[in-house]
Design an enzyme around this catalytic site. Sequence first.
Site, PDB file in Angstrom:
ATOM      1  CE1 TYR A   1       4.864   2.798  -1.933  1.00  0.00           C
ATOM      2  CE2 TYR A   1       3.681   2.728  -4.013  1.00  0.00           C
ATOM      3  CZ  TYR A   1       4.434   2.102  -3.040  1.00  0.00           C
ATOM      4  OH  TYR A   1       4.761   0.771  -3.179  1.00  0.00           O
TER       5      TYR A   1
ATOM      6  CE  LYS B   1       8.230   1.992  -3.151  1.00  0.00           C
ATOM      7  NZ  LYS B   1       9.260   1.126  -2.552  1.00  0.00           N
TER       8      LYS B   1
ATOM      9  CB  THR C   1       1.181  -6.310   1.677  1.00  0.00           C
ATOM     10  OG1 THR C   1       1.405  -5.056   1.014  1.00  0.00           O
ATOM     11  CG2 THR C   1       1.786  -7.427   0.876  1.00  0.00           C
TER      12      THR C   1
END
Length: 254
Positions: free
Chosen positions: A140, A144, A175
Amino acid sequence: MLAGRGHTLVMACRNTAAALPVRDEIRRISGNDAVHVMELDLCSEASIRIFVENFRTRFPHLNVLVNNAGIITRYPDYTPDGFDTVIMTNYLGPYLLTRLLIPSLETGAPGRIINLTSGIYPFGTYRWDRINAYRWVKAYAVSKCLVLRATFALAGELQERGITVNAVDPGVINTSIMFTKKWYDALIHLILLPFYVSLEKGAETIAFLAGAGPELDATGHCFYKLGIKRVAQKHRDPKTLRDLTVRTRALLHL
Ligand SMILES: NC(=O)c1ccc[n+]([C@@H]2O[C@H](COP(=O)([O-])OP(=O)(O)OC[C@H]3O[C@@H](n4cnc5c(N)ncnc54)[C@H](OP(=O)(O)O)[C@@H]3O)[C@@H](O)[C@H]2O)c1
């Protein structure tokens, strides 16, 4: 926020059945019927190409592209094209989509590209020969970091063509991306609790950049909480950015 200001919106979603009730809710709340759902799976090169073809048939131009989709996966998983799903969803897929939509953005100039990065990018140092081999949080972070650097590379390239390119770090938001459906989710939640900002706060910088008029000509920045965030110079190194462009285009046969 954007529908409420009267913009025509296209929600590009992989699960259109789940997206339709959301589209209806946005139409109802905003009173704006120009909200559409179109199918797009960022894990599939074919789906991206079909989406762009359909988009160009339906819409004469594009003013703002928000590359928002993102995932973290706990275990190794690969796309039909052989890419790690995190790298594909978060970086390669949006990169291909962006490149293919440049003609629509040029017609809609001043065009605007907004890429979602994350505060985790400094931990995303990578080697190109291992790009499909990183796992979980590291994959991840790598994705990014790539998004941020590609933002800077594209900003330089597209400035002459009337298109701005910026990244947004939305902050830490509660989220589904934060959760793994494992026992340690409670622990992750507890650690992140003091840092959470609301969904509205997280979205406001994106809406600000997307909705601002042509007077906002900033490009090649990372925005955070409605302002420009400082990014270490190594992420703008011209040789690194050139290398990123060449390697990414080669991976995507562009
Ligand atoms: N939450 C945070 O704290 C945080 C912090 C920094 C950056 N961000 C970034 O903010 C962006 C939005 O994340 P979020 O927090 O809102 O996460 P989220 O609630 O999990 O939303 C991610 C969205 O991406 C979509 N998506 C995933 N894979 C896709 C694919 N292959 N094709 C098309 N759409 C796909 C998902 O669709 P489905 O509904 O079909 O699953 C979902 O709607 C991401 O880029 C994330 O990295 C979030």
